[in-house]
Design an enzyme around this catalytic site. Structure first.
Site, PDB file in Angstrom:
ATOM      1  N   GLY A   7     -71.531-119.879 -28.838  1.00  0.00           N
ATOM      2  CA  GLY A   7     -72.033-121.241 -28.794  1.00  0.00           C
ATOM      3  C   GLY A   7     -72.650-121.340 -27.331  1.00  0.00           C
ATOM      4  N   HIS A   8     -72.623-120.219 -26.537  1.00  0.00           N
ATOM      5  CA  HIS A   8     -73.032-120.492 -25.216  1.00  0.00           C
ATOM      6  C   HIS A   8     -73.838-119.259 -24.687  1.00  0.00           C
ATOM      7  CE1 HIS A   8     -73.230-121.781 -20.929  1.00  0.00           C
ATOM      8  NE2 HIS A   8     -73.310-122.949 -21.257  1.00  0.00           N
ATOM      9  N   PHE A   9     -75.163-118.966 -24.953  1.00  0.00           N
ATOM     10  CA  PHE A   9     -75.887-119.602 -26.090  1.00  0.00           C
ATOM     11  C   PHE A   9     -75.955-118.205 -26.958  1.00  0.00           C
ATOM     12  CE2 PHE A   9     -76.806-121.514 -21.987  1.00  0.00           C
ATOM     13  CZ  PHE A   9     -76.931-122.932 -22.566  1.00  0.00           C
TER      14      PHE A   9
END
Length: 146
Positions: free
Chosen positions: A50-52
């Protein structure tokens, strides 16, 4: 892993190197302690999902946490057998600066050095480097507790 309670996925150092401790048997107990923690950053790290997703970057707060885990391991090692079962808690983070992104394939070398120690409170300066270039730095303090 014997020195701090962190485990996957939150254990953020793979090994410790260049550990410099005070000589516990010496009358001079004022020498500074320091160490280097090593984190091999891989694409399998859970935070990269999720990052990124299109440009994976290790979150800065996790780099600072890796500094803290390196320092906590150093504190426990410096206490010798007296530290068994104790935990080191983060207290403050100051002057955190992030200079370059850290991503998959990087080897993060985390240099920590004691600034001050009074009783159970420790203060450290930390720097994180990749290929000899500084990626982050911070000053932080922690407390060792039973």
């Amino acid at each position: 892993m014997a020195s701090i309670p962190h485990r996957y996925p939150f254990l953020l150092i793979d090994r410790m190197e260049d550990i410099h401790l005070r000589n516990l048997t010496s009358k001079d107990k004022h020498g500074k302690i320091s160490a280097v923690g090593v984190k091999n950053v891989t694409i399998n790290e859970p935070f990269f999902a999720g990052h990124f997703p299109s440009h994976p970057v290790m979150p800065g707060v996790l780099i600072v946490e890796a500094m803290a885990q390196t320092a906590a391991t150093l504190v426990v090692l410096s206490q010798g057998p007296d530290a068994e079962g104790k935990i080191v808690y983060f207290m403050t983070i100051e002057n955190a600066k992030f200079r370059k992104p850290v991503g998959p394939g990087d080897q993060l070398r985390i240099h920590v050095e004691e600034i001050q120690q009074r009783g159970r409170i420790w203060r450290f300066k930390g720097e994180a480097l990749v290929a000899g270039q500084k990626t982050a730095e911070a000053t932080f303090s922690a407390m060792i507790k039973d």
